[in-house]
Design a protein around this motif. Structure first.
Motif, PDB file in Angstrom:
ATOM      1  N   GLY A  39       0.811  -1.215   0.000  1.00 28.07           N
ATOM      2  CA  GLY A  39       0.000   0.000   0.000  1.00 28.07           C
ATOM      3  C   GLY A  39       0.840   1.258   0.000  1.00 28.07           C
ATOM      4  O   GLY A  39       0.504   2.244  -0.664  1.00 28.07           O
ATOM      5  N   ARG A  40       1.940   1.243   0.740  1.00 27.39           N
ATOM      6  CA  ARG A  40       2.844   2.406   0.748  1.00 27.39           C
ATOM      7  C   ARG A  40       3.421   2.643  -0.642  1.00 27.39           C
ATOM      8  O   ARG A  40       3.499   3.767  -1.110  1.00 27.39           O
ATOM      9  CB  ARG A  40       3.971   2.191   1.742  1.00 27.39           C
ATOM     10  CG  ARG A  40       3.593   2.468   3.140  1.00 27.39           C
ATOM     11  CD  ARG A  40       4.837   2.549   4.028  1.00 27.39           C
ATOM     12  NE  ARG A  40       4.396   2.613   5.396  1.00 27.39           N
ATOM     13  CZ  ARG A  40       4.690   1.723   6.324  1.00 27.39           C
ATOM     14  NH1 ARG A  40       5.470   0.705   6.033  1.00 27.39           N
ATOM     15  NH2 ARG A  40       4.229   1.850   7.546  1.00 27.39           N
ATOM     16  N   VAL A  46       0.782   6.825  -6.684  1.00 24.88           N
ATOM     17  CA  VAL A  46      -0.441   7.595  -6.943  1.00 24.88           C
ATOM     18  C   VAL A  46      -0.218   9.061  -6.564  1.00 24.88           C
ATOM     19  O   VAL A  46      -0.627   9.974  -7.279  1.00 24.88           O
ATOM     20  CB  VAL A  46      -1.649   6.998  -6.182  1.00 24.88           C
ATOM     21  CG1 VAL A  46      -2.836   7.929  -6.212  1.00 24.88           C
ATOM     22  CG2 VAL A  46      -2.014   5.645  -6.768  1.00 24.88           C
ATOM     23  N   GLY A  47       0.455   9.290  -5.438  1.00 26.66           N
ATOM     24  CA  GLY A  47       0.752  10.658  -5.021  1.00 26.66           C
ATOM     25  C   GLY A  47       1.610  11.392  -6.031  1.00 26.66           C
ATOM     26  O   GLY A  47       1.368  12.567  -6.329  1.00 26.66           O
ATOM     27  N   PHE A  53      -0.016  15.727 -12.212  1.00 24.37           N
ATOM     28  CA  PHE A  53      -1.255  16.149 -12.864  1.00 24.37           C
ATOM     29  C   PHE A  53      -1.630  17.579 -12.458  1.00 24.37           C
ATOM     30  O   PHE A  53      -1.910  18.427 -13.303  1.00 24.37           O
ATOM     31  CB  PHE A  53      -2.374  15.177 -12.507  1.00 24.37           C
ATOM     32  CG  PHE A  53      -3.713  15.530 -13.076  1.00 24.37           C
ATOM     33  CD1 PHE A  53      -4.015  15.250 -14.399  1.00 24.37           C
ATOM     34  CD2 PHE A  53      -4.682  16.146 -12.288  1.00 24.37           C
ATOM     35  CE1 PHE A  53      -5.258  15.575 -14.931  1.00 24.37           C
ATOM     36  CE2 PHE A  53      -5.919  16.474 -12.807  1.00 24.37           C
ATOM     37  CZ  PHE A  53      -6.212  16.188 -14.131  1.00 24.37           C
ATOM     38  N   VAL A  54      -1.609  17.837 -11.174  1.00 22.21           N
ATOM     39  CA  VAL A  54      -1.973  19.173 -10.684  1.00 22.21           C
ATOM     40  C   VAL A  54      -0.954  20.207 -11.163  1.00 22.21           C
ATOM     41  O   VAL A  54      -1.328  21.290 -11.623  1.00 22.21           O
ATOM     42  CB  VAL A  54      -2.087  19.180  -9.143  1.00 22.21           C
ATOM     43  CG1 VAL A  54      -2.188  20.592  -8.603  1.00 22.21           C
ATOM     44  CG2 VAL A  54      -3.284  18.357  -8.698  1.00 22.21           C
TER      45      VAL A  54
END
Length: 64
Positions: A39-40, A46-47, A53-54
Motif C-alpha cells: 500500500g505504501r 499515486v501521489g 497532474f496538478v
C-alpha cells in the motif's frame, strides 16, 4: 470504546505518521504486514501522479 478525554498524538515527520498509520492497520487486524508495504508503494506512486497532474494544470502544460 471512546476515551473520556482528548488524546493528542504528535509526529516529528510525515514518515513517522505514515509508519504509525500502517502499523496500526496491522495491530488492529485489518491488514497483513505485506499489504501495508504494498500500500505504501502504491500510495507513493499515486501521489506522484496526482502531483504531476496538478502541477501540469498549474503550469499550463497539461494536454489530454
Amino acid at each position: 470504546f471512546t476515551p473520556p478525554f482528548d488524546t493528542f498524538i504528535e509526529f516529528k515527520t510525515w514518515t513517522d505518521f505514515n509508519n504509525d498509520c500502517g502499523s496500526s492497520r496491522v495491530w488492529g487486524g485489518v491488514h497483513f504486514p505485506y499489504a501495508v508495504t504494498a500500500g505504501r508503494s502504491i500510495g507513493s506512486r499515486v501521489g506522484e501522479l496526482a502531483y504531476d497532474f496538478v502541477m501540469a494544470h498549474v503550469n499550463g502544460t497539461y494536454s489530454s
